[in-house]
Design a protein around this motif. Structure first.
Motif, PDB file in Angstrom:
ATOM      1  N   THR A   1      71.967  -4.004  52.663  1.00  0.00           N
ATOM      2  CA  THR A   1      71.594  -3.999  54.074  1.00  0.00           C
ATOM      3  C   THR A   1      70.315  -3.211  54.340  1.00  0.00           C
ATOM      4  O   THR A   1      69.517  -3.606  55.189  1.00  0.00           O
ATOM      5  CB  THR A   1      72.730  -3.436  54.951  1.00  0.00           C
ATOM      6  OG1 THR A   1      73.088  -2.144  54.476  1.00  0.00           O
ATOM      7  CG2 THR A   1      73.932  -4.346  54.932  1.00  0.00           C
TER       8      THR A   1
ATOM      9  N   SER B   1      75.802   1.370  54.677  1.00  0.00           N
ATOM     10  CA  SER B   1      76.578   1.666  53.475  1.00  0.00           C
ATOM     11  C   SER B   1      76.866   0.405  52.660  1.00  0.00           C
ATOM     12  O   SER B   1      77.157   0.489  51.475  1.00  0.00           O
ATOM     13  CB  SER B   1      77.893   2.362  53.844  1.00  0.00           C
ATOM     14  OG  SER B   1      78.741   1.462  54.545  1.00  0.00           O
ATOM     15  N   TYR B   2      76.762  -0.757  53.272  1.00  0.00           N
ATOM     16  CA  TYR B   2      76.996  -2.016  52.552  1.00  0.00           C
ATOM     17  C   TYR B   2      75.803  -2.326  51.660  1.00  0.00           C
ATOM     18  O   TYR B   2      74.647  -2.070  52.016  1.00  0.00           O
ATOM     19  CB  TYR B   2      77.232  -3.173  53.528  1.00  0.00           C
ATOM     20  CG  TYR B   2      78.487  -2.997  54.342  1.00  0.00           C
ATOM     21  CD1 TYR B   2      79.732  -3.223  53.781  1.00  0.00           C
ATOM     22  CD2 TYR B   2      78.404  -2.592  55.668  1.00  0.00           C
ATOM     23  CE1 TYR B   2      80.875  -3.049  54.530  1.00  0.00           C
ATOM     24  CE2 TYR B   2      79.540  -2.416  56.420  1.00  0.00           C
ATOM     25  CZ  TYR B   2      80.785  -2.648  55.850  1.00  0.00           C
ATOM     26  OH  TYR B   2      81.920  -2.472  56.587  1.00  0.00           O
TER      27      TYR B   2
ATOM     28  N   ASN C   1      76.561   7.838  62.843  1.00  0.00           N
ATOM     29  CA  ASN C   1      77.678   7.343  62.036  1.00  0.00           C
ATOM     30  C   ASN C   1      77.724   5.817  62.026  1.00  0.00           C
ATOM     31  O   ASN C   1      78.090   5.216  61.018  1.00  0.00           O
ATOM     32  CB  ASN C   1      79.004   7.903  62.553  1.00  0.00           C
ATOM     33  CG  ASN C   1      79.149   9.371  62.235  1.00  0.00           C
ATOM     34  OD1 ASN C   1      78.581   9.861  61.267  1.00  0.00           O
ATOM     35  ND2 ASN C   1      79.896  10.072  63.067  1.00  0.00           N
ATOM     36  N   THR C   2      77.343   5.196  63.137  1.00  0.00           N
ATOM     37  CA  THR C   2      77.317   3.735  63.194  1.00  0.00           C
ATOM     38  C   THR C   2      76.290   3.183  62.215  1.00  0.00           C
ATOM     39  O   THR C   2      76.581   2.240  61.471  1.00  0.00           O
ATOM     40  CB  THR C   2      76.978   3.266  64.623  1.00  0.00           C
ATOM     41  OG1 THR C   2      77.910   3.841  65.525  1.00  0.00           O
ATOM     42  CG2 THR C   2      77.031   1.760  64.720  1.00  0.00           C
ATOM     43  N   TYR C   3      75.095   3.769  62.195  1.00  0.00           N
ATOM     44  CA  TYR C   3      74.075   3.322  61.262  1.00  0.00           C
ATOM     45  C   TYR C   3      74.463   3.644  59.818  1.00  0.00           C
ATOM     46  O   TYR C   3      74.188   2.860  58.915  1.00  0.00           O
ATOM     47  CB  TYR C   3      72.713   3.937  61.593  1.00  0.00           C
ATOM     48  CG  TYR C   3      72.068   3.306  62.786  1.00  0.00           C
ATOM     49  CD1 TYR C   3      71.591   1.999  62.728  1.00  0.00           C
ATOM     50  CD2 TYR C   3      71.940   4.003  63.985  1.00  0.00           C
ATOM     51  CE1 TYR C   3      71.005   1.402  63.830  1.00  0.00           C
ATOM     52  CE2 TYR C   3      71.348   3.416  65.085  1.00  0.00           C
ATOM     53  CZ  TYR C   3      70.889   2.118  64.998  1.00  0.00           C
ATOM     54  OH  TYR C   3      70.306   1.536  66.084  1.00  0.00           O
ATOM     55  N   ARG C   4      75.074   4.781  59.601  1.00  0.00           N
ATOM     56  CA  ARG C   4      75.510   5.147  58.259  1.00  0.00           C
ATOM     57  C   ARG C   4      76.523   4.128  57.750  1.00  0.00           C
ATOM     58  O   ARG C   4      76.455   3.685  56.600  1.00  0.00           O
ATOM     59  CB  ARG C   4      76.106   6.555  58.260  1.00  0.00           C
ATOM     60  CG  ARG C   4      76.431   7.049  56.864  1.00  0.00           C
ATOM     61  CD  ARG C   4      76.933   8.471  56.851  1.00  0.00           C
ATOM     62  NE  ARG C   4      75.882   9.365  57.365  1.00  0.00           N
ATOM     63  CZ  ARG C   4      76.101  10.353  58.219  1.00  0.00           C
ATOM     64  NH1 ARG C   4      77.308  10.603  58.658  1.00  0.00           N
ATOM     65  NH2 ARG C   4      75.108  11.116  58.638  1.00  0.00           N
ATOM     66  N   THR C   5      77.438   3.721  58.612  1.00  0.00           N
ATOM     67  CA  THR C   5      78.426   2.704  58.231  1.00  0.00           C
ATOM     68  C   THR C   5      77.749   1.362  57.958  1.00  0.00           C
ATOM     69  O   THR C   5      78.056   0.685  56.983  1.00  0.00           O
ATOM     70  CB  THR C   5      79.476   2.536  59.353  1.00  0.00           C
ATOM     71  OG1 THR C   5      80.078   3.802  59.616  1.00  0.00           O
ATOM     72  CG2 THR C   5      80.532   1.531  58.958  1.00  0.00           C
ATOM     73  N   LEU C   6      76.818   0.988  58.809  1.00  0.00           N
ATOM     74  CA  LEU C   6      76.118  -0.283  58.649  1.00  0.00           C
ATOM     75  C   LEU C   6      75.331  -0.333  57.341  1.00  0.00           C
ATOM     76  O   LEU C   6      75.400  -1.317  56.602  1.00  0.00           O
ATOM     77  CB  LEU C   6      75.166  -0.506  59.827  1.00  0.00           C
ATOM     78  CG  LEU C   6      74.303  -1.759  59.772  1.00  0.00           C
ATOM     79  CD1 LEU C   6      75.169  -2.996  59.910  1.00  0.00           C
ATOM     80  CD2 LEU C   6      73.253  -1.711  60.850  1.00  0.00           C
TER      81      LEU C   6
END
Length: 112
Positions: free
Chosen positions: A14, A10-11, A3-8
């Protein structure tokens, strides 16, 4: 963790920025080994090969944070072409010196 990588990622931009950085760094770990192999084969000296390789790695380690600081301050488009050119000239000079040494050895010792 996913989830951390997915959030990162998503911008916007990136993922391409990260992939470009990974591809750009792929040849760097092999440079030290390549220098050792090339110089030791040509000269027969692992000491000389290790010294030249260590000089390359040491210079890279010292200059990388400084170049990163300049990129942060002035942007990639202004800094990276300059340092890429310097790197290409340096590695090209090493290859040219190696090639010239091979030619010199051939003409001095093997031709006669």
């Amino acid at each position: 963790m996913i989830n951390t990588y997915r959030t990162l990622f998503s911008y916007k931009g990136t993922l391409s920025f990260t992939l470009a950085g990974m591809v750009a760094r792929l040849p760097l770990p092999m440079m030290g080994i390549g220098i050792i192999m090339m110089i030791s084969q040509l000269t027969g000296s692992y000491a000389l090969a290790g010294t030249i390789s260590a000089s390359f790695v040491f210079t890279y380690a010292i200059l990388s944070p400084q170049i990163s600081r300049l990129v942060d301050n002035y942007g990639q488009y202004r800094i990276l072409p300059l340092f890429t050119s310097i790197s290409v000239i340096g590695i090209g000079g090493m290859l040219l010196a190696t090639w010239l040494q091979c030619i010199l050895v051939y003409y001095l010792f093997l031709q006669y």
